[in-house]
Enzyme design. Structure first.
Site, mmCIF file in Angstrom:
data_model
loop_
_atom_site.group_PDB
_atom_site.id
_atom_site.type_symbol
_atom_site.label_atom_id
_atom_site.label_comp_id
_atom_site.label_asym_id
_atom_site.label_seq_id
_atom_site.Cartn_x
_atom_site.Cartn_y
_atom_site.Cartn_z
ATOM 1 N N ARG A 1 0.862 -1.185 -0.069
ATOM 2 C CA ARG A 1 -0.090 0.082 0.143
ATOM 3 C C ARG A 1 0.728 1.210 0.058
ATOM 4 N NH1 ARG A 1 -4.459 0.224 4.710
ATOM 5 N NH2 ARG A 1 -2.804 0.824 5.857
ATOM 6 N N LYS B 1 -2.772 6.400 1.487
ATOM 7 C CA LYS B 1 -2.500 6.900 2.798
ATOM 8 C C LYS B 1 -1.716 7.947 2.555
ATOM 9 C CE LYS B 1 -2.707 4.499 7.114
ATOM 10 N NZ LYS B 1 -4.276 4.538 7.275
ATOM 11 N N GLU C 1 -16.276 6.406 3.912
ATOM 12 C CA GLU C 1 -15.773 5.909 5.113
ATOM 13 C C GLU C 1 -15.580 6.766 6.167
ATOM 14 O OE1 GLU C 1 -11.721 5.062 5.036
ATOM 15 O OE2 GLU C 1 -11.358 5.901 3.329
HETATM 16 C C1 LIG Z 1 -5.296 3.743 7.689
HETATM 17 C C2 LIG Z 1 -6.824 3.932 7.062
HETATM 18 C C3 LIG Z 1 -7.974 3.181 7.384
HETATM 19 C C4 LIG Z 1 -7.531 1.739 7.899
HETATM 20 O O1 LIG Z 1 -6.592 0.873 7.381
HETATM 21 P P1 LIG Z 1 -6.196 -0.394 7.971
HETATM 22 O O2 LIG Z 1 -5.134 -0.905 6.951
HETATM 23 O O3 LIG Z 1 -7.201 -1.294 8.295
HETATM 24 O O4 LIG Z 1 -5.446 0.125 9.403
HETATM 25 C C5 LIG Z 1 -8.869 3.395 6.909
HETATM 26 N N1 LIG Z 1 -9.148 4.537 6.404
HETATM 27 C C6 LIG Z 1 -8.355 5.604 6.195
HETATM 28 C C7 LIG Z 1 -8.660 6.844 5.636
HETATM 29 C C8 LIG Z 1 -6.893 5.368 6.647
HETATM 30 O O5 LIG Z 1 -5.906 6.088 6.394
#
Ligand SMILES: *Cc1c(COP(=O)(O)O)cnc(C)c1O
Length: 341
Positions: free
Chosen positions: A82, A184, A220
């Site tokens: 990722r 991210k 989300e």
């Molecule tokens: C990090 C993150 C998540 C959760 O991802 P995980 O890999 O499960 O920790 C969900 N939404 C956003 C916007 C994030 O930055």
């Protein structure tokens, strides 16, 4: 190895400086060999790309002490992949996956005294990140970068049981349809600060963001993906190009299908459907699943049948199974657990 004298069960989610962190620098088109350092300070030029144009991406994962006393991390290969996707989207160099996993191993080993003991509910949070370091004043990608990874012990996410939270439908957008919602990047969080503070000022724990184009579909929250459960025990999770592909959510979907024999649908989820679901949870590394009891849309309340006292039964099963896998109480799928020592 002697553990640090920390009150593990009462730790919050904050930064505690640990002994070692990993650093590697990128210059003249190549990463240096990298390694651990004691120095928790980053010194960069005043005009560094990260400071001017927010060229930075990050990851988050945890190390756990298992029931039989090993220290493990959970699917670090997916964090490496990722981070690669995130870096490419911001025109940054990729930090190789094997080196990423090696850095995780080194950082956790070097800070083993900070890995909370089994049964405390606390974990070691690991924060890898990558940022542009050389001076950039005309808008363009930096030429030099630093990859860094530190860790900090964090307390149990739920102290005294997982109380369902109340969230609100936000008037702000988190991500544009062809933007950066799927990576991210710090920039996605910078623009969410005002929205989350507004939500808090209005008495809500979190925001539910809808799709920016039509405002009819669930995306989300600021930092976690949604999982819903239908009244006939089907797990439903939104599919969208502008949500961050949560590793926890992907793992929970596998657990739902392969361990619990549940049907799972990954598809567009219209906000209109939410009132018909039986359970709702937010998933991410920090909490695994955080139950949602109430969703408020401009004064209109949707109260989940699972209530405000505890997690719904299906979400509880998902939570217990995944945390059981992470803590070594339940057999993990091949390749999910990376043993550090
Ligand atoms: C990090 C993150 C998540 C959760 O991802 P995980 O890999 O499960 O920790 C969900 N939404 C956003 C916007 C994030 O930055």
């Amino acid at each position: 190895m002697e553990k640090k004298n920390i009150d593990w069960a009462n730790l919050g989610f904050g930064y505690i400086q640990t002994d070692k962190r990993y650093v590697s620098n990128y210059k003249n088109g190549a990463w240096d060999e990298g390694g651990l350092t004691d120095d928790a300070t980053v010194v960069i030029n005043e005009c560094a790309g990260v400071l001017q144009y927010a060229q930075t991406v990050f990851e988050g994962l945890k190390a756990y002490t298992t029931e039989d006393g090993h220290i493990v991390t959970f699917r670090p290969d997916l964090n490496a992949e990722r981070l690669e996707q995130s870096a490419k989207r911001l025109e940054m160099p990729v930090f190789p996956k094997e080196r990423f996993i090696d850095a995780v191993t080194q950082v956790v080993k070097a800070n083993a005294a900070y890995v909370p003991p089994y049964g405390t509910g606390a974990t070691l949070y690991i924060r890898p990140y990558l940022f542009g370091t050389n001076p950039v004043i005309g808008v363009k990608p930096a030429d030099e970068y630093q990859f860094r990874m530190f860790c900090t012990p964090v307390g149990p996410y739920f102290k005294g049981g997982a109380k369902p939270i109340t969230i609100c439908v936000s008037d702000f957008d988190r991500a544009a349809p062809h933007g950066t919602g799927h990576i991210k990047a710090g920039l996605n969080y910078a623009m969410s600060m005002h929205a989350i503070m507004e939500a808090h000022r209005n008495g809500f724990d979190e925001n539910m963001y809808l799709d920016a184009a039509t405002r009819t579909k669930v995306e989300e929250t600021g930092g976690a993906n949604f999982l819903f459960v239908t009244k006939d025990n089907k797990v439903v999770t939104p599919r969208s190009n502008s949500i961050l592909p949560s590793i926890t959510r992907r793992s929970l979907i596998y657990v739902a299908r392969e361990y619990l024999g549940l049907e799972v649908e990954e598809r567009e989820v219209f906000f209109d459907e939410v009132k018909d679901f039986a359970e709702c949870g937010l998933c991410g590394t920090a909490a695994v699943i955080s139950p949602v009891g109430k969703i408020v849309d401009h004064g209109k309340e949707i109260c989940m049948p699972s209530g405000m006292e505890k997690m719904g039964p299906v979400i509880q099963k998902l939570y217990d199974t995944l945390t059981g896998i992470q803590m070594g109480r339940i057999q993990a799928p091949e390749g999910w657990i990376h043993v550090v020592e």
